[in-house]
Design an enzyme around this catalytic site. Structure first.
Site, PDB file in Angstrom:
ATOM      1  N   ASP A  97       0.859  -1.204   0.000  1.00 31.70           N
ATOM      2  CA  ASP A  97       0.000   0.000   0.000  1.00 31.70           C
ATOM      3  C   ASP A  97       0.891   1.249   0.000  1.00 31.70           C
ATOM      4  O   ASP A  97       0.645   2.199  -0.757  1.00 31.70           O
ATOM      5  CB  ASP A  97      -0.876   0.053   1.266  1.00 31.70           C
ATOM      6  CG  ASP A  97      -1.819  -1.127   1.418  1.00 31.70           C
ATOM      7  OD1 ASP A  97      -3.028  -0.951   1.322  1.00 31.70           O
ATOM      8  OD2 ASP A  97      -1.323  -2.262   1.623  1.00 31.70           O
ATOM      9  N   ASP A 145      -6.556  -1.625  -3.215  1.00 33.52           N
ATOM     10  CA  ASP A 145      -7.905  -1.824  -2.700  1.00 33.52           C
ATOM     11  C   ASP A 145      -8.086  -3.322  -2.486  1.00 33.52           C
ATOM     12  O   ASP A 145      -7.807  -4.121  -3.390  1.00 33.52           O
ATOM     13  CB  ASP A 145      -8.931  -1.289  -3.714  1.00 33.52           C
ATOM     14  CG  ASP A 145     -10.355  -1.364  -3.190  1.00 33.52           C
ATOM     15  OD1 ASP A 145     -10.581  -0.967  -2.021  1.00 33.52           O
ATOM     16  OD2 ASP A 145     -11.242  -1.807  -3.939  1.00 33.52           O
ATOM     17  N   THR A 198      -6.953  -4.666   0.770  1.00 33.43           N
ATOM     18  CA  THR A 198      -5.752  -5.001   1.563  1.00 33.43           C
ATOM     19  C   THR A 198      -5.992  -6.255   2.409  1.00 33.43           C
ATOM     20  O   THR A 198      -5.095  -7.109   2.516  1.00 33.43           O
ATOM     21  CB  THR A 198      -5.349  -3.812   2.462  1.00 33.43           C
ATOM     22  OG1 THR A 198      -5.085  -2.698   1.615  1.00 33.43           O
ATOM     23  CG2 THR A 198      -4.098  -4.109   3.270  1.00 33.43           C
ATOM     24  N   THR A 253     -19.390  -7.156   0.441  1.00 30.78           N
ATOM     25  CA  THR A 253     -18.159  -7.351   1.207  1.00 30.78           C
ATOM     26  C   THR A 253     -17.951  -8.801   1.655  1.00 30.78           C
ATOM     27  O   THR A 253     -18.929  -9.518   1.869  1.00 30.78           O
ATOM     28  CB  THR A 253     -18.178  -6.440   2.450  1.00 30.78           C
ATOM     29  OG1 THR A 253     -16.955  -6.562   3.152  1.00 30.78           O
ATOM     30  CG2 THR A 253     -19.332  -6.769   3.391  1.00 30.78           C
ATOM     31  N   GLY A 270     -12.872  -5.650  -1.776  1.00 35.56           N
ATOM     32  CA  GLY A 270     -12.528  -4.469  -2.570  1.00 35.56           C
ATOM     33  C   GLY A 270     -13.705  -3.863  -3.321  1.00 35.56           C
ATOM     34  O   GLY A 270     -14.543  -4.578  -3.879  1.00 35.56           O
ATOM     35  N   LYS A 275     -15.541  -5.422  -6.928  1.00 36.49           N
ATOM     36  CA  LYS A 275     -16.997  -5.598  -6.995  1.00 36.49           C
ATOM     37  C   LYS A 275     -17.577  -4.848  -8.211  1.00 36.49           C
ATOM     38  O   LYS A 275     -18.437  -5.361  -8.908  1.00 36.49           O
ATOM     39  CB  LYS A 275     -17.641  -5.128  -5.686  1.00 36.49           C
ATOM     40  CG  LYS A 275     -17.509  -6.197  -4.601  1.00 36.49           C
ATOM     41  CD  LYS A 275     -18.279  -5.849  -3.358  1.00 36.49           C
ATOM     42  CE  LYS A 275     -17.488  -5.095  -2.341  1.00 36.49           C
ATOM     43  NZ  LYS A 275     -16.389  -5.873  -1.736  1.00 36.49           N
ATOM     44  N   ASP A 313     -12.060   4.748  -2.542  1.00 34.13           N
ATOM     45  CA  ASP A 313     -12.576   3.422  -2.911  1.00 34.13           C
ATOM     46  C   ASP A 313     -13.575   3.523  -4.055  1.00 34.13           C
ATOM     47  O   ASP A 313     -13.707   2.598  -4.846  1.00 34.13           O
ATOM     48  CB  ASP A 313     -13.302   2.779  -1.716  1.00 34.13           C
ATOM     49  CG  ASP A 313     -12.362   2.419  -0.591  1.00 34.13           C
ATOM     50  OD1 ASP A 313     -11.435   1.645  -0.853  1.00 34.13           O
ATOM     51  OD2 ASP A 313     -12.542   2.932   0.538  1.00 34.13           O
TER      52      ASP A 313
HETATM   53  N1  LIG Z   1     -14.423  -0.870   7.990  1.00 35.84           N
HETATM   54  C1  LIG Z   1     -13.500  -0.576   7.072  1.00 35.84           C
HETATM   55  N2  LIG Z   1     -12.296  -0.124   7.439  1.00 35.84           N
HETATM   56  C2  LIG Z   1     -11.375   0.184   6.511  1.00 35.84           C
HETATM   57  N3  LIG Z   1     -11.550   0.074   5.190  1.00 35.84           N
HETATM   58  C3  LIG Z   1     -12.725  -0.352   4.773  1.00 35.84           C
HETATM   59  C4  LIG Z   1     -13.762  -0.705   5.677  1.00 35.84           C
HETATM   60  N4  LIG Z   1     -14.805  -1.110   4.968  1.00 35.84           N
HETATM   61  C5  LIG Z   1     -14.438  -1.015   3.678  1.00 35.84           C
HETATM   62  N5  LIG Z   1     -13.176  -0.543   3.555  1.00 35.84           N
HETATM   63  C6  LIG Z   1     -12.454  -0.262   2.304  1.00 35.84           C
HETATM   64  O1  LIG Z   1     -13.359  -0.449   1.246  1.00 35.84           O
HETATM   65  C7  LIG Z   1     -12.963  -1.558   0.439  1.00 35.84           C
HETATM   66  C8  LIG Z   1     -14.201  -2.344   0.074  1.00 35.84           C
HETATM   67  O2  LIG Z   1     -14.729  -2.934   1.228  1.00 35.84           O
HETATM   68  P1  LIG Z   1     -15.080  -4.478   1.254  1.00 35.84           P
HETATM   69  O3  LIG Z   1     -13.989  -5.263   0.667  1.00 35.84           O
HETATM   70  O4  LIG Z   1     -15.334  -4.780   2.708  1.00 35.84           O
HETATM   71  O5  LIG Z   1     -16.325  -4.552   0.452  1.00 35.84           O
HETATM   72  C9  LIG Z   1     -12.016  -2.351   1.324  1.00 35.84           C
HETATM   73  O6  LIG Z   1     -11.177  -3.134   0.545  1.00 35.84           O
HETATM   74  C10 LIG Z   1     -11.331  -1.252   2.070  1.00 35.84           C
HETATM   75  O7  LIG Z   1     -10.382  -0.612   1.197  1.00 35.84           O
HETATM   76  P2  LIG Z   1      -8.776  -0.897   1.347  1.00 35.84           P
HETATM   77  O8  LIG Z   1      -8.590  -2.364   1.186  1.00 35.84           O
HETATM   78  O9  LIG Z   1      -8.243  -0.079   0.244  1.00 35.84           O
HETATM   79  O10 LIG Z   1      -8.416  -0.385   2.705  1.00 35.84           O
HETATM   80 MG   LIG Z   2      -9.908   0.619  -0.763  1.00 36.70          MG
HETATM   81 MG   LIG Z   3      -7.016   0.483   3.528  1.00 37.80          MG
HETATM   82 MG   LIG Z   4      -6.424   0.729  -0.058  1.00 40.13          MG
END
Ligand SMILES: Nc1ncnc2c1ncn2[C@@H]1O[C@H](COP(=O)(O)O)[C@@H](O)[C@H]1OP(=O)(O)O
Ligand SMILES: [Mg+2]
Ligand SMILES: [Mg+2]
Ligand SMILES: [Mg+2]
Length: 322
Positions: A64, A133, A135, A207, A232, A236, A259
Site C-alpha cells: 500500500d 484496494d 488489503t 463485502t 474491494g 466488486k 474506494d
Molecule cells: N471498515 C472498514 N475499514 C477500513 N476500510 C474499509 C472498511 N470497509 C471497507 N473498507 C475499504 O473499502 C474496500 C471495500 O470494502 P469491502 O472489501 O469490505 O467490500 C475495502 O477493501 C477497504 O479498502 P482498502 O482495502 O483499500 O483499505
Molecule cells: Mg480501498
Molecule cells: Mg485500507
Molecule cells: Mg487501499
C-alpha cells in the site's frame, strides 16, 4: 497527389494539436497503475508485507505504501497543480525517483476527448488514489480481489478512472501475462476488458471482510438468487462491468472516496450508477469528508439501481443518513 497532400496536412495538423489535459492524465494514470501493480506483486513475492494495523479490520502493508508513493510521485511530477489525495497517511508529500513513471499509454492518448472536458485545467481536478484496494484480501491470499484505483474528478464529479488488477492472468500462446488495466472516460467509453451483459437472475456482490447486521439486512431485502462475497470496491464494480453480478450493496460506512471515485467513473461511463444507499451521489471535491458514511449502492443500469433503492427499508436509510 492531391489526396497525399491532403492526408499529410491532416496528420501534421493532428500532431500539432496538444492532447487535452484529461486525456493525458488518464493515459499517465494507466501507465502508473501498471507500475504500481508490479510493485504490489513484487512485495508479495518477497514475502515481507510489513503489516500495520491502522484501526479495526483496517490494515496497511508495504505494498500500500510503496504503490501510493509510486502513483503520487509520478502524477505530481507531471501535473504539479492537480490536487492528489491518497489513502495512506504520511505519504502524500513523499516522492521517490525509484518509482517515477513518466510514460503515458499510447492508446489512451489517441482517444477523442469529449467536448465538455477539452478545456479542463489542472486546478479543476482532484485525483483520488487507492494504491491497493482489498488489503485484507491481499494479506489473506485472495489476490484476484486486489486492485489499484486512480479516480479523476472534475468539479466534484468522477469523470474518469483506472482499475488495475495486478493478478489478472491472460494466457497468450504458451505464455501467461499478469495484470490488466480497465479504464473509463465520461462520454467516451470504457476499455481494457470485455463488458458482459447483466446476469439473467438477480446476483448481488458485497463485502467479504466488513459485514455486520445492517449489511446483511440490506442484502436480504433484495430477493436475490445469489450473493457473491468478495473483497474491494474495485473488484466488486468489475463484477458488475463483466456481467457477473448486477447490484453491489454495502449498507455500512467503511468505504472512502478513494474506494469509489475510479469505480464510479468507469461504471458511469459504461451506463451504470453508483450512489449511497439513499440514492444520493457522493461528491469528490478537494475538501469533502473522506468517509462514504451512507454506504454504497451500485448497479449496472438505472432500472436496477432504482429497484435496489426502493427495496432498502426506510429504517435502514435513517440509520445510515449522514
Ligand atoms: N471498515 C472498514 N475499514 C477500513 N476500510 C474499509 C472498511 N470497509 C471497507 N473498507 C475499504 O473499502 C474496500 C471495500 O470494502 P469491502 O472489501 O469490505 O467490500 C475495502 O477493501 C477497504 O479498502 P482498502 O482495502 O483499500 O483499505
Ligand atoms: Mg480501498
Ligand atoms: Mg485500507
Ligand atoms: Mg487501499
Amino acid at each position: 497527389m492531391e489526396l497525399l497532400f491532403g492526408s499529410n496536412t491532416l496528420i501534421t495538423k493532428k500532431m500539432s494539436q496538444t492532447v487535452p489535459l484529461i486525456v493525458r492524465l488518464l493515459a499517465s494514470s494507466v501507465s502508473v497503475a501498471n507500475r504500481a501493480g508490479k510493485i504490489v506483486r513484487d512485495i508479495m513475492s518477497k514475502g515481507e508485507l510489513g503489516i500495520i494495523e491502522k484501526g479495526k479490520d483496517d490494515y496497511q502493508t508495504e505494498a500500500d505504501r510503496s504503490a501510493q508513493r509510486c502513483i503520487i510521485s509520478s502524477l505530481s511530477a507531471q501535473f504539479p497543480k492537480i490536487k492528489i489525495i491518497g489513502e495512506e497517511d504520511g505519504n502524500e508529500n513523499q516522492t521517490s525517483d525509484e518509482y517515477l513513471v513518466l510514460d503515458a499509454d499510447k492508446d489512451i492518448l489517441s482517444l477523442e476527448c469529449p467536448d465538455g472536458l477539452k478545456e479542463v485545467k489542472e486546478e479543476d481536478v482532484v485525483v483520488w488514489v487507492d494504491p491497493l484496494d482489498g488489503t485484507a484480501e491481499y494479506t489473506q491470499g485472495f489476490l484476484e480481489h486486489v486492485t489499484v484505483l486512480i479516480g479523476i474528478s472534475v468539479n466534484e464529479k468522477p469523470i474518469a478512472g483506472v482499475i488495475h488488477q495486478p493478478y489478472f492472468k491472460t494466457i497468450v500462446g504458451n505464455e501467461s501475462k499478469m495484470g490488466r488495466t480497465i479504464w473509463g472516460l465520461k462520454d467516451a467509453g470504457v476499455g481494457g476488458f470485455t463488458p458482459g451483459s447483466p446476469p439473467e437472475s438477480l446476483i448481488l456482490t458485497t463485502t467479504r471482510s466488513h459485514s455486520n447486521p445492517l449489511v446483511e439486512n440490506a442484502l436480504q431485502v433484495m430477493k436475490a438468487t445469489q450473493i457473491l462475497r468478495v473483497g474491494g470496491a474495485g473488484y466488486k464494480v468489475l463484477q458488475l462491468l463483466e456481467g457477473k453480478a448486477s447490484i453491489y450493496v454495502f449498507a455500512s460506512p467503511g468505504c472512502k472516496k478513494w474506494d469509489t471515485c475510479a469505480p464510479e467513473a468507469i461504471l458511469t461511463a459504461a451506463g451504470g450508477k453508483l450512489t449511497d444507499i439513499l440514492g444520493s451521489s457522493y461528491k469528490y471535491g478537494a475538501t469533502v469528508s473522506k468517509p462514504n458514511k451512507s454506504g454504497v449502492l451500485a448497479a449496472v443500469n438505472d432500472e436496477l439501481h432504482t429497484y435496489a433503492i426502493n427495496r432498502i427499508p426506510q429504517e435502514l436509510k435513517d440509520k445510515l443518513s449522514a
